[in-house]
Structure formats: structure tokens, C-alpha cells
Design an enzyme around this catalytic site. Structure first.
Site, PDB file in Angstrom:
ATOM      1  N   TYR A  36       0.840  -1.191   0.000  1.00 51.66           N
ATOM      2  CA  TYR A  36       0.000   0.000   0.000  1.00 51.66           C
ATOM      3  C   TYR A  36       0.880   1.248   0.000  1.00 51.66           C
ATOM      4  CZ  TYR A  36      -3.984  -3.058   0.851  1.00 51.66           C
ATOM      5  OH  TYR A  36      -4.950  -4.029   0.742  1.00 51.66           O
ATOM      6  N   ARG A  84       1.237  -0.884  11.152  1.00 51.90           N
ATOM      7  CA  ARG A  84       1.528  -2.195  10.556  1.00 51.90           C
ATOM      8  C   ARG A  84       2.560  -2.013   9.459  1.00 51.90           C
ATOM      9  NH1 ARG A  84      -2.124  -7.229   8.213  1.00 51.90           N
ATOM     10  NH2 ARG A  84      -1.400  -8.233  10.116  1.00 51.90           N
TER      11      ARG A  84
END
Length: 210
Positions: A36, A84
Site C-alpha cells: 500500500y 503495521r
């Protein structure tokens, strides 16, 4: 993305944090893994920029550090903020565990409370040795060497395995996802397996069936 685009996206992260707080959320996690956007800044595989957001380690982590700092400014200190990350890209020349450890040290200084230690997701042909607990060593190293709380994830399905990770100080938390899809009553199963069958309360309507 030009610098104006970067600022706009960081402002959107802040706005999302504010909405989450207003909605009553009590845990916030920034997703900087699995290919991402934030991971694309971190990894030298995807980050080919030549400005202040590309090239050196310090430049590649800038977007995440600035975003974490801005989010922490609007997210109350009493509530946990996690990030994360993919601790390694699993390919030569990619993001690796040594960079993850140093990043974790810097995230702690920005007020991040926990690093959620995943891996991969940057390239489709990475050779990943997936198996029970294969990512736990990342959580263990970051916890020990960066001095920050970590979460272990990835193919952890058995209650005794999760318990071992916590009891031996390899991580501060075990997070499950797909196992809950396979076994929605996993918390109940775990409580019974570990000798705490009364620790998990069932829905009122289940009555004695629980």
C-alpha cells in the site's frame, strides 16, 4: 505525487483519525505494509523518487514519520496508536528487517505504541517461507532491539501457539484475521484449551448453549 499531493494525503490521514475518534474507536492503526501507499514510500523497490522522499533510508521513511506525527497530534495519548509494517519484502535489494528495527525506534519517538509485524506484499514473485509463526521472529527482534511493543501475525491458528508467543516474550500481542473467518468462536475455543473456559462470555441469547 508532488509535495502538494503528499500534504493532501497526510491531511486526509489526520481527518480519518478525527472521524475515528468521533465514532468512538479506541484503537488506531496506520497501514504501512503489503504494497500500500506508505509501504511504497518505504521500499527501495517501489520508491524511485529523487526528492526529499526518495533515495536514502531517512528520505524513504519521511512520509510515514510525518504522517504518524500528524495523526498522533490529534489522537489522544490515552488511546493506542499502532503501525503495521512489512518487516521484509523477501527479495534482495528490498526493505528488510534491519531497516524495520530502525524505523520502529523512530516510530516510538513519534508516539507510536505498537508495531504490527507483517511482511511481503511488494512484489508477486517473492519467495516467502510461509508456515505457522513464520513472521514471529520479526516481532521478537523489533520488540527486543527497538524497545517497542509488537504484535505477531501470520499463520497463528492454535491457542497454545499464541499462548507460547506471549508467555515467552516474543511479542506483546497476537493478532488473528483469517482464522476468525474459519472459526468465529476461536476466542471460546482458546479459552477452553488454555484452561479459562469462563473467561469469554457468550451472547445473552445463547444462554446455556454457550
Amino acid at each position: 505525487m508532488n509535495l502538494a499531493d503528499i500534504t493532501r494525503v497526510q491531511d486526509e490521514f489526520v481527518a480519518a483519525a478525527k472521524r475515528s475518534l468521533a465514532a468512538g474507536c479506541e484503537w488506531l492503526e496506520l497501514h504501512a505494509a503489503h504494497g500500500y501507499l506508505i509501504h511504497e514510500f518505504l521500499s527501495p523497490i517501489s520508491n524511485r523518487r529523487t526528492d526529499r522522499h526518495g533515495g536514502s533510508f531517512e528520505n524513504r521513511i519521511r512520509f510515514l514519520l510525518e504522517t504518524a506525527r500528524a495523526v498522533r497530534a490529534v489522537w489522544p495519548e490515552r488511546l493506542p496508536l499502532a503501525v503495521r509494517i512489512s518487516c521484509t519484502d523477501w527479495v534482495e535489494g528490498g526493505w528488510d528487517i534491519e531497516e524495520s528495527i530502525e524505523l520502529a525506534r523512530l516510530l516510538k519517538l513519534e508516539g507510536v505504541d505498537l508495531v504490527d509485524c507483517s511482511s511481503g506484499g511488494m512484489v508477486p514473485d517473492a519467495k516467502i517461507p510461509a508456515g505457522a509463526g513464520y513472521q514471529v521472529p520479526f516481532a521478537e527482534r523489533i520488540r527486543r532491539e527497538a524497545g517497542i511493543a509488537t504484535a505477531a501475525v501470520g499463520c497463528i491458528t492454535e491457542p497454545t501457539h499464541a499462548d507460547e508467543i506471549i508467555r515467552n516474550g516474543r511479542a506483546d500481542m497476537v493478532l488473528l484475521a483469517r482464522e476468525f473467518l474459519r472459526e468465529p468462536y476461536w476466542p471460546r475455543k482458546a479459552a477452553r484449551a488454555l484452561g479459562h473456559k469462563d473467561a469469554v462470555s457468550g451472547p445473552v441469547q445463547y444462554g446455556r448453549a454457550w
